[in-house]
Design a protein around this motif. Sequence first.
Motif, short mmCIF file in Angstrom:
data_model
loop_
_atom_site.label_atom_id
_atom_site.label_comp_id
_atom_site.label_asym_id
_atom_site.label_seq_id
_atom_site.Cartn_x
_atom_site.Cartn_y
_atom_site.Cartn_z
N ARG A 212 86.69 -50.72 -35.03
CA ARG A 212 86.36 -50.19 -36.35
C ARG A 212 84.85 -50.15 -36.56
O ARG A 212 84.10 -50.88 -35.89
CB ARG A 212 87.00 -51.03 -37.45
N TRP A 213 84.43 -49.27 -37.47
CA TRP A 213 83.04 -49.17 -37.87
C TRP A 213 82.73 -50.27 -38.89
O TRP A 213 83.51 -50.52 -39.80
CB TRP A 213 82.75 -47.81 -38.48
N ILE A 214 81.57 -50.90 -38.72
CA ILE A 214 81.21 -52.02 -39.57
C ILE A 214 79.86 -51.79 -40.25
O ILE A 214 78.88 -51.37 -39.60
CB ILE A 214 81.18 -53.33 -38.76
N HIS A 215 79.82 -52.05 -41.54
CA HIS A 215 78.62 -51.89 -42.36
C HIS A 215 77.57 -52.94 -41.98
O HIS A 215 77.88 -54.12 -41.82
CB HIS A 215 79.02 -52.06 -43.84
N ILE A 216 76.31 -52.48 -41.84
CA ILE A 216 75.18 -53.35 -41.53
C ILE A 216 74.00 -52.95 -42.41
O ILE A 216 73.59 -51.79 -42.41
CB ILE A 216 74.73 -53.18 -40.05
N ASP A 217 73.44 -53.89 -43.16
CA ASP A 217 72.23 -53.62 -43.92
C ASP A 217 71.18 -54.65 -43.51
O ASP A 217 71.22 -55.81 -43.94
CB ASP A 217 72.49 -53.69 -45.43
N SER A 218 70.27 -54.24 -42.66
CA SER A 218 69.33 -55.19 -42.06
C SER A 218 68.35 -55.78 -43.07
O SER A 218 67.95 -56.93 -42.95
CB SER A 218 68.56 -54.52 -40.92
N CYS A 219 67.95 -55.00 -44.09
CA CYS A 219 66.98 -55.57 -45.04
C CYS A 219 67.63 -56.59 -45.97
O CYS A 219 66.93 -57.35 -46.65
CB CYS A 219 66.25 -54.49 -45.83
N GLU A 220 68.96 -56.64 -45.98
CA GLU A 220 69.69 -57.65 -46.76
C GLU A 220 70.34 -58.71 -45.85
O GLU A 220 70.94 -59.66 -46.34
CB GLU A 220 70.79 -56.98 -47.59
N GLU A 221 70.22 -58.52 -44.54
CA GLU A 221 70.95 -59.32 -43.55
C GLU A 221 72.44 -59.34 -43.89
O GLU A 221 73.11 -60.38 -43.83
CB GLU A 221 70.40 -60.75 -43.47
N ALA A 222 72.95 -58.17 -44.24
CA ALA A 222 74.35 -58.03 -44.67
C ALA A 222 75.21 -57.49 -43.54
O ALA A 222 74.86 -56.51 -42.88
CB ALA A 222 74.44 -57.10 -45.87
N TYR A 223 76.36 -58.13 -43.34
CA TYR A 223 77.30 -57.74 -42.29
C TYR A 223 78.68 -57.55 -42.90
O TYR A 223 79.25 -58.48 -43.48
CB TYR A 223 77.36 -58.83 -41.20
N ASP A 224 79.19 -56.34 -42.81
CA ASP A 224 80.55 -56.02 -43.25
C ASP A 224 80.78 -56.34 -44.74
O ASP A 224 81.76 -56.96 -45.10
CB ASP A 224 81.57 -56.76 -42.38
N THR A 225 79.85 -55.88 -45.57
CA THR A 225 80.01 -56.04 -47.03
C THR A 225 79.80 -54.68 -47.71
O THR A 225 78.87 -54.52 -48.51
CB THR A 225 79.01 -57.07 -47.59
N PRO A 226 80.64 -53.70 -47.40
CA PRO A 226 80.41 -52.33 -47.88
C PRO A 226 80.43 -52.15 -49.39
O PRO A 226 79.80 -51.23 -49.91
CB PRO A 226 81.53 -51.53 -47.22
N LEU A 227 81.12 -53.02 -50.12
CA LEU A 227 81.19 -52.85 -51.58
C LEU A 227 80.01 -53.48 -52.32
O LEU A 227 79.95 -53.43 -53.54
CB LEU A 227 82.50 -53.45 -52.10
N VAL A 228 79.06 -54.04 -51.59
CA VAL A 228 77.96 -54.76 -52.23
C VAL A 228 77.10 -53.84 -53.12
O VAL A 228 76.61 -54.28 -54.16
CB VAL A 228 77.07 -55.46 -51.17
N TYR A 229 76.94 -52.58 -52.74
CA TYR A 229 76.08 -51.69 -53.52
C TYR A 229 76.72 -51.37 -54.87
O TYR A 229 76.04 -51.33 -55.89
CB TYR A 229 75.81 -50.41 -52.73
N GLU A 230 78.01 -51.17 -54.87
CA GLU A 230 78.73 -50.86 -56.10
C GLU A 230 78.98 -52.12 -56.93
O GLU A 230 78.75 -52.13 -58.14
CB GLU A 230 80.06 -50.19 -55.75
N GLN A 231 79.44 -53.17 -56.29
CA GLN A 231 79.86 -54.37 -57.01
C GLN A 231 78.73 -55.37 -57.24
O GLN A 231 78.74 -56.10 -58.24
CB GLN A 231 81.00 -55.05 -56.24
N GLY A 232 77.77 -55.43 -56.31
CA GLY A 232 76.67 -56.38 -56.43
C GLY A 232 75.42 -55.78 -57.05
O GLY A 232 74.77 -56.40 -57.89
#
Length: 278
Positions: A153-173
Motif C-alpha cells: 500500500r501507499w503510505i503518507h509521509i510528511d518530512s517537515c512534520e516527521e509524520a508517517y501514515d497520518t493522512p487525516l492530519v491536515y483535515e483533522q489536526g
Amino acid sequence: MQLISNYKDLETQKRIKEIIPKRKENSTSKKYVKELLHWYKNDFFTWCNKPKCPLCNSDKNIISVETCASNEEEKQYQSYRTEVYKCQGCGGNEVRFPRYNSPIKLLETKTGRCGEWANLFGAILFTCNFKTRFVNNYEDHVWNEFYNEEEKRWIHIDSCEEAYDTPLVYEQGWGRAMTFIVATSDEEIVDITPRYVKDWSIIKERRSDIMENTLKSVINKINNDLYMKLSDEEKNKLSERRIKEKEEFESKTGNVKEEEKIPRQSGSEDWKKERGEI
C-alpha cells in the motif's frame, strides 16, 4: 514531472547515498523510512521562515521586500521565483531566498519550506528504491507517499512534520478544508483525495463538475503519455497497485488516529497564523 525526473539523476543519487543512514539488515521498510524521517527532520534539513542575512548570520532583522523572477544563476538550480528581503541590522543588505527545485542544490542549502522538504525527501526515498510520489494539495501544501512492498500500500509521509501514515492530519489536526490532492510519480498521476479526508461524500459536494472534469482530462492525457513508456510487466504491476488503492479508498472507516489530531508543527507561530493553520 521535472521534480520526479530529477530523482533519476545519478549524481544526485550518489550524493544522497553518501549522507543518509544505511539500512540495517532485516530492517522493515516501515522502520527504515521512519529512521530516515527522524534523521532528516532532526539532523539534516532545516525550516526557513525567513532567510538569514549572510553578513550577520541572523534572521532577526530581516523584513520582506518582494517576490520576483529568479536570476540566471538561480535558474541553473531550477528556481523560478525568489523571495527578496533586506536586513535592517546590516544597513539594508539584500537577502535573497531562491525557491530551488534541484535536489543537488538542496543537499547543499539544507533549508526550505514544505516544497523543498518534500522535494528532497522524495529524492531520498527514490534513491532508496522505494516507489515514490510527490503529493500536491490544492490548499497549498506538499508532501510524499512511498509504496511499502511489504504492506502492499501507499503510505503518507510528511518530512517537515516527521509524520508517517497520518493522512487525516491536515483535515483533522490542521483544520484544512481539503478539495483536490494529486500525486505524481514517474509512472502516473493520481487523484488521491479520498485518502486524506474523513468523509468523501462531503468533499465531492465541494468539487464542482467543471473542476472535476478538467482534472480528469488533464490526468488522463498525461498518463496516456507516461503509460506508453512502460513495459507490459510494469503496466500490470501498476494496474494491481491502482486496483488495491481504489479498494482501500472504498473501504475507509473514517476513524481518526490520535496522531492525526495534532496541529501543524513546522513554521513559526506568526507564519502559521498567516496561513490559518493555528
